[in-house]
Write a protein that holds these residues in place. Structure first.
Motif, PDB file in Angstrom:
ATOM      1  N   LYS A  49       2.693  40.611   4.503  1.00 21.91           N
ATOM      2  CA  LYS A  49       2.852  39.257   5.033  1.00 21.91           C
ATOM      3  C   LYS A  49       3.377  38.349   3.922  1.00 21.91           C
ATOM      4  O   LYS A  49       2.616  37.877   3.072  1.00 21.91           O
ATOM      5  N   PHE A  50       4.689  38.142   3.946  1.00 23.63           N
ATOM      6  CA  PHE A  50       5.313  37.246   2.985  1.00 23.63           C
ATOM      7  C   PHE A  50       5.029  35.798   3.366  1.00 23.63           C
ATOM      8  O   PHE A  50       4.948  35.456   4.549  1.00 23.63           O
ATOM      9  N   LEU A  51       4.920  34.963   2.347  1.00 21.67           N
ATOM     10  CA  LEU A  51       4.836  33.520   2.552  1.00 21.67           C
ATOM     11  C   LEU A  51       5.875  32.849   1.670  1.00 21.67           C
ATOM     12  O   LEU A  51       6.014  33.177   0.495  1.00 21.67           O
ATOM     13  N   ASN A  52       6.631  31.935   2.262  1.00 21.42           N
ATOM     14  CA  ASN A  52       7.583  31.130   1.500  1.00 21.42           C
ATOM     15  C   ASN A  52       7.239  29.664   1.714  1.00 21.42           C
ATOM     16  O   ASN A  52       7.158  29.201   2.852  1.00 21.42           O
ATOM     17  N   ASN A 123      -0.165  37.838   1.963  1.00 18.70           N
ATOM     18  CA  ASN A 123      -0.504  38.637   0.785  1.00 18.70           C
ATOM     19  C   ASN A 123       0.535  38.645  -0.329  1.00 18.70           C
ATOM     20  O   ASN A 123       0.249  39.110  -1.422  1.00 18.70           O
ATOM     21  N   ILE A 124       1.746  38.118  -0.089  1.00 22.46           N
ATOM     22  CA  ILE A 124       2.748  37.999  -1.152  1.00 22.46           C
ATOM     23  C   ILE A 124       3.507  36.686  -0.978  1.00 22.46           C
ATOM     24  O   ILE A 124       4.034  36.405   0.109  1.00 22.46           O
ATOM     25  N   LEU A 125       3.559  35.876  -2.029  1.00 20.54           N
ATOM     26  CA  LEU A 125       4.421  34.693  -2.011  1.00 20.54           C
ATOM     27  C   LEU A 125       5.816  35.129  -2.458  1.00 20.54           C
ATOM     28  O   LEU A 125       5.982  35.719  -3.520  1.00 20.54           O
ATOM     29  N   ILE A 126       6.815  34.839  -1.643  1.00 22.95           N
ATOM     30  CA  ILE A 126       8.188  35.162  -1.999  1.00 22.95           C
ATOM     31  C   ILE A 126       8.919  33.871  -2.382  1.00 22.95           C
ATOM     32  O   ILE A 126       8.866  32.885  -1.656  1.00 22.95           O
ATOM     33  N   LEU A 127       9.536  33.884  -3.540  1.00 26.94           N
ATOM     34  CA  LEU A 127      10.262  32.719  -4.039  1.00 26.94           C
ATOM     35  C   LEU A 127      11.694  33.165  -4.364  1.00 26.94           C
ATOM     36  O   LEU A 127      11.993  33.563  -5.492  1.00 26.94           O
ATOM     37  N   PRO A 128      12.588  33.141  -3.389  1.00 26.54           N
ATOM     38  CA  PRO A 128      13.929  33.702  -3.574  1.00 26.54           C
ATOM     39  C   PRO A 128      14.954  32.733  -4.170  1.00 26.54           C
ATOM     40  O   PRO A 128      16.160  32.971  -4.072  1.00 26.54           O
ATOM     41  N   SER A 129      14.493  31.671  -4.806  1.00 27.42           N
ATOM     42  CA  SER A 129      15.380  30.619  -5.314  1.00 27.42           C
ATOM     43  C   SER A 129      16.395  31.147  -6.326  1.00 27.42           C
ATOM     44  O   SER A 129      16.132  32.098  -7.066  1.00 27.42           O
ATOM     45  N   TYR A 130      17.535  30.483  -6.355  1.00 22.68           N
ATOM     46  CA  TYR A 130      18.549  30.767  -7.371  1.00 22.68           C
ATOM     47  C   TYR A 130      18.289  29.953  -8.634  1.00 22.68           C
ATOM     48  O   TYR A 130      18.711  30.328  -9.721  1.00 22.68           O
ATOM     49  N   LEU A 142      -1.137  32.130  -7.142  1.00 25.19           N
ATOM     50  CA  LEU A 142      -1.968  32.881  -8.087  1.00 25.19           C
ATOM     51  C   LEU A 142      -3.413  32.387  -8.064  1.00 25.19           C
ATOM     52  O   LEU A 142      -4.346  33.179  -8.236  1.00 25.19           O
ATOM     53  N   ALA A 143      -3.609  31.092  -7.847  1.00 26.82           N
ATOM     54  CA  ALA A 143      -4.964  30.543  -7.771  1.00 26.82           C
ATOM     55  C   ALA A 143      -5.737  31.162  -6.610  1.00 26.82           C
ATOM     56  O   ALA A 143      -6.954  31.336  -6.684  1.00 26.82           O
ATOM     57  N   ARG A 144      -5.021  31.520  -5.537  1.00 21.15           N
ATOM     58  CA  ARG A 144      -5.650  32.181  -4.394  1.00 21.15           C
ATOM     59  C   ARG A 144      -5.601  33.695  -4.526  1.00 21.15           C
ATOM     60  O   ARG A 144      -5.903  34.428  -3.577  1.00 21.15           O
ATOM     61  N   ARG A 145      -5.198  34.178  -5.710  1.00 23.10           N
ATOM     62  CA  ARG A 145      -5.129  35.612  -6.043  1.00 23.10           C
ATOM     63  C   ARG A 145      -4.116  36.349  -5.169  1.00 23.10           C
ATOM     64  O   ARG A 145      -4.310  37.499  -4.767  1.00 23.10           O
ATOM     65  N   ARG A 146      -2.999  35.675  -4.898  1.00 26.38           N
ATOM     66  CA  ARG A 146      -1.905  36.294  -4.155  1.00 26.38           C
ATOM     67  C   ARG A 146      -0.712  36.480  -5.095  1.00 26.38           C
ATOM     68  O   ARG A 146      -0.243  35.508  -5.695  1.00 26.38           O
ATOM     69  N   PRO A 147      -0.219  37.725  -5.255  1.00 23.41           N
ATOM     70  CA  PRO A 147       0.923  37.975  -6.142  1.00 23.41           C
ATOM     71  C   PRO A 147       2.170  37.215  -5.709  1.00 23.41           C
ATOM     72  O   PRO A 147       2.322  36.843  -4.539  1.00 23.41           O
ATOM     73  N   VAL A 148       3.056  37.016  -6.670  1.00 21.78           N
ATOM     74  CA  VAL A 148       4.300  36.266  -6.442  1.00 21.78           C
ATOM     75  C   VAL A 148       5.481  37.184  -6.719  1.00 21.78           C
ATOM     76  O   VAL A 148       5.500  37.904  -7.718  1.00 21.78           O
ATOM     77  N   LEU A 149       6.471  37.146  -5.842  1.00 24.79           N
ATOM     78  CA  LEU A 149       7.683  37.950  -6.013  1.00 24.79           C
ATOM     79  C   LEU A 149       8.874  37.013  -6.159  1.00 24.79           C
ATOM     80  O   LEU A 149       9.106  36.150  -5.309  1.00 24.79           O
ATOM     81  N   ILE A 150       9.615  37.176  -7.249  1.00 26.83           N
ATOM     82  CA  ILE A 150      10.802  36.354  -7.506  1.00 26.83           C
ATOM     83  C   ILE A 150      11.987  37.268  -7.816  1.00 26.83           C
ATOM     84  O   ILE A 150      11.821  38.487  -7.940  1.00 26.83           O
ATOM     85  N   PHE A 151      13.166  36.683  -7.958  1.00 29.57           N
ATOM     86  CA  PHE A 151      14.344  37.442  -8.360  1.00 29.57           C
ATOM     87  C   PHE A 151      14.735  37.076  -9.788  1.00 29.57           C
ATOM     88  O   PHE A 151      14.238  36.104 -10.361  1.00 29.57           O
ATOM     89  N   GLU A 152      15.631  37.877 -10.349  1.00 29.63           N
ATOM     90  CA  GLU A 152      15.968  37.769 -11.768  1.00 29.63           C
ATOM     91  C   GLU A 152      16.470  36.383 -12.169  1.00 29.63           C
ATOM     92  O   GLU A 152      16.300  35.965 -13.312  1.00 29.63           O
ATOM     93  N   ASP A 153      17.079  35.666 -11.219  1.00 28.20           N
ATOM     94  CA  ASP A 153      17.666  34.353 -11.530  1.00 28.20           C
ATOM     95  C   ASP A 153      16.653  33.385 -12.141  1.00 28.20           C
ATOM     96  O   ASP A 153      17.017  32.522 -12.935  1.00 28.20           O
ATOM     97  N   ILE A 154      15.383  33.513 -11.759  1.00 25.39           N
ATOM     98  CA  ILE A 154      14.386  32.533 -12.207  1.00 25.39           C
ATOM     99  C   ILE A 154      13.242  33.190 -12.977  1.00 25.39           C
ATOM    100  O   ILE A 154      12.122  32.671 -12.983  1.00 25.39           O
TER     101      ILE A 154
END
Length: 299
Positions: A49-52, A123-130, A142-154
């Motif tokens: 379950k991604f969250l943005n 269960n995963i925060l997705i941050l696809p920003s450029y 992270l405060a809610r103990r949910r991992p974060v997924l980002i891309f190389e740009d940031i």
């Protein structure tokens, strides 16, 4: 202009890369309060379950991510919390998400408790920003103990925090990274526990310590040349907290969040006082007054 202003100013920055001279003050920015760190909920890992949480804008990378998301061959859904203030973008967004039951759009959430619940229900925060500067959603997740997924740009936003994972911007790398997170979820949560979570009151105590060293704040309160770098970031943090603490309305968050940097009530001053010199003086006075009020509260 930059050199001229900073040479005669007290500089407060959110990150070392924004100001690297010895006479500056680096503070830890935060929108967290103690509520974010309490009553942690166990994640549901039956489904990805991604969250943005962001504005639905091109620079946030959400359009491209959704196209990638629809190609994922894993059991997943995504919820997008934010606003769309542009009709063209709204039409584009609707054309992407329509007829896809795994793409949810709850809209904008201003209530803090409801936002915390949203993190807990994913269960995963997705941050696809450029591009990003100091995204507050990373610490919230992270405060809610949910991992974060980002891309190389940031990847520069990680700053040593545990629980932030970097993927290449393609299906293969994304799938691999997501599977790793889900397969090692509880170990990752233990690593996240090691992070330091600065609170918003800590941020204002740091600012208060800086400005209270200057006699004009404690006596005549003459506006000083305090330059606050961090762009929309620091103005958003300060004005959001000011709205909540002194005006009692978290709904005001959206005013600054969806305006260009350093706007908020300044737009009204610009209309009433079109003279550039007077406008600059009054907007500086307004912003410094807000900072002063908050630092006194957290002193």
């Amino acid at each position: 202009m930059y050199s001229t202003i900073t040479s005669k100013s007290t500089v407060i920055a959110l990150h070392e890369r924004l100001y690297q001279k010895d006479d500056g003050h680096i503070i830890e920015s935060s929108t967290l309060n103690k509520e974010w760190l309490q009553n942690l909920k166990k994640p549901n890992l039956d489904k990805i379950k991604f969250l943005n949480v962001s504005r639905v804008n091109p620079e946030k990378g959400i359009f491209e991510f959704l196209e990638m998301f629809k190609q994922l061959e894993i059991n997943a859904e995504i919820s997008i919390i934010g606003r769309i203030n542009n009709l063209t973008l709204q039409n584009k967004f609707q054309s992407i998400i329509q007829k896809n039951p795994n793409i949810l759009f709850p809209g904008y959430i201003s209530n803090r408790r409801s936002l915390i619940d949203a993190y807990d229900n994913h269960n995963i925060l997705i941050l696809p920003s450029y591009t990003e500067g100091q995204p507050y959603v990373v610490d919230e997740s992270l405060a809610r103990r949910r991992p974060v997924l980002i891309f190389e740009d940031i990847k520069h936003i990680i700053k040593g925090r545990k629980g932030v994972f970097v993927s290449e911007r393609n299906i293969t790398s994304l799938t691999k990274t997501v599977k790793y997170i889900m397969q090692n979820y509880y170990n990752i949560q233990k690593e996240i526990d090691q992070n330091k979570f600065p609170l918003e009151e800590d941020m204002f105590k740091q600012i208060s310590k800086v400005i209270n060293n200057y006699w004009f704040f404690n006596n005549l309160f003459i506006p000083s040349l305090i330059v606050i770098f961090g762009f929309q970031l620091i103005s958003f943090f300060i004005l959001e907290i000011f709205a909540r603490e002194f005006l009692g309305s978290p709904g005001l968050i959206g005013i600054n969040f969806f305006f260009p940097p350093n706007i908020f009530a300044m737009v009204f001053i610009e209309v009433l006082f079109p003279d550039p010199k007077l406008y600059i003086l009054l907007t500086d006075l307004l912003f410094i007054t807000i900072i002063y009020a908050l630092t006194k509260k957290y002193k």
